[in-house]
Each structure stands twice: as structure tokens, then as C-alpha cells.
Design an enzyme around this catalytic site. Structure first.
Site, short mmCIF file in Angstrom:
data_model
loop_
_atom_site.label_atom_id
_atom_site.label_comp_id
_atom_site.label_asym_id
_atom_site.label_seq_id
_atom_site.Cartn_x
_atom_site.Cartn_y
_atom_site.Cartn_z
CE LYS A 131 13.71 -29.41 19.83
NZ LYS A 131 12.97 -30.70 19.75
CG ASP A 149 7.88 -28.83 21.44
OD1 ASP A 149 7.04 -27.92 21.27
OD2 ASP A 149 7.80 -29.66 22.37
#
Length: 232
Positions: A131, A149
Site C-alpha cells: 500500500k 486503504d
């Protein structure tokens, strides 16, 4: 990651996904990261610190940190304890201080103090996962990546935009459905939409510009009544 009990029972079509993203874009055309940074290094550190912390809390912590240590060399010299002194107000600060100190040493040893732009090199740095790498590649280097997220994971499943049991499944679904020329900014449109409109506990569907294409079965199309002021 968890979400509200009800989610979409099927995935949007590519045409619906494009219309959904287009609606978010028109509602918030200038969406950008809410982290405060001046260069790829500050972005990288900020994203590492943002795990399980709000952007607001990270910005508050990094203001003094970046003033004292604006580059990998000065931050490595500051050391783990010096970094920790600035970031005690955010979650997991001990582990984050360790990772940021090590990350800076790795940048100096492996990349001449520069932030690399490729995924493999980024993910090899301390505290950097997929991420974080996606955010840095997207925001700092203009890559067509999708960082998933908590907010984007929730939206992908709740709306049917990209259902998936894992973060990677949602990421792959978004990359497959969102038109390539919209993928990079869609990262910001989706995060901000999840943060301020399609909220975890109480999605504000009455404010959503994309309800026409959303497959969420429990849409809330009316705002709750305003609370009366307490009698004095």
C-alpha cells in the site's frame, strides 16, 4: 478489515464503474493527498507513519520532524530516539521510529539518498508494504497504481465497485474496472469519498453523487434529524 454487515451482492459492470468514478471526479475535481509533504522523501516518511493514524495527526507530528531532519542523511543522524521524540502522539510510534530510522539508512546505502520509483525497491525498505509503495508511486512518480486503504476496501465491497475478501483482490478489481486514464486520480477520489461521505458506520448516501450506480442495498437517502440543543 471490517465493514458494515450489508455489502453489494455483485460487482459493478465496467460501464457503471466508469460512471461511478466520473461522478466522484466531478464532485471533487481537485482531490489530492491530505498529507503535508514537499518531496518524495517526506511523502514516503509520512505514509509510513500514517498506518493506523490519521493524516491530521501525522501532519502535526511531521511538521517539527521535517524541520529538524528534512532529508535521509539528517534523519538518519537524528536516530530512532530523535525521531520518536517527534512522533509520540501517533499510534505505534516506537515501531515507526525504528522503521523510519532504518529506512533512511537504507536510502543512503542503496539509493544515494533518493527515493526509488519502482515497487521492488520501495517494498524492500523498512516499514514499506504494497500500500505504501502504491501511494508513493502514484503521488510522487505519477504511476497508475491503486493503494487500497481501509476506506477504499470498504467502498470496493459496499458499493460493488470491486468486491473482494482481501486487499489485493479489491486492488486488482479496481485496476480492472476503472479506466486506465482515471486510475491515478481515482486513488484520491475514493479515499476522500470514504473518509467524508461513504463512512464506515453511517454512510451519508444522501450526499453521494454516485448513488445511481452504487449497489449497496441499505442506502440512507435521508439525513438523520438534527439533534435538538440541550435545555438550559
Amino acid at each position: 478489515m471490517t465493514d458494515a454487515p450489508a455489502t453489494a451482492s455483485r460487482a459493478m459492470s465496467k460501464a457503471a464503474a466508469k460512471a461511478f468514478i466520473t461522478a466522484l471526479a466531478e464532485a471533487n475535481p481537485n482531490a489530492e493527498s491530505e498529507l503535508v509533504f514537499r518531496n518524495p522523501f517526506e511523502l514516503l516518511v509520512s505514509v509510513v507513519l500514517s498506518a493506523q493514524a490519521t493524516d491530521k495527526s501525522v501532519n502535526k507530528a511531521t511538521k517539527g520532524l521535517f524541520e529538524e531532519a528534512p532529508d535521509p542523511a539528517s534523519m538518519a543522524a537524528l536516530g530512532e530516539d530523535g525521531i520518536a521524540r517527534h512522533i509520540r502522539t501517533i499510534g505505534l510510534w516506537r515501531a515507526k521510529a525504528h522503521n523510519v530510522a532504518l529506512l533512511c539508512e537504507q536510502l543512503l546505502e542503496r539509493h544515494g539518498g533518493q527515493v526509488p520509483s519502482d515497487r521492488a525497491s520501495l517494498e524492500a525498505l523498512a516499514g514499506v508494504g504494497r500500500k505504501t509503495a502504491n501511494v508513493v508511486m502514484n503521488v510522487a512518480f505519477g504511476a497508475d497504481t491503486m493503494a487500497v486503504d481501509t476506506h477504499i476496501f470498504r467502498i470496493g465491497n459496499r458499493t460493488g465497485l470491486a468486491p473482494g475478501k482481501t486487499v489485493r483482490q479489491v486492488e486488482d478489481g479496481l485496476v480492472a474496472r476503472i479506466p486506465k486514464d482515471m486510475l491515478r486520480p481515482a486513488h484520491h477520489w475514493l479515499i476522500l469519498h470514504g473518509r467524508y461521505v461513504c463512512k464506515a458506520r453511517a454512510p451519508e448516501c444522501w450526499r453521494c453523487p454516485a448513488t445511481k450506480w452504487c449497489l449497496y442495498p441499505d442506502k440512507r437517502m435521508q439525513a438523520p434529524p438534527a439533534r435538538k440543543a440541550a435545555a438550559t
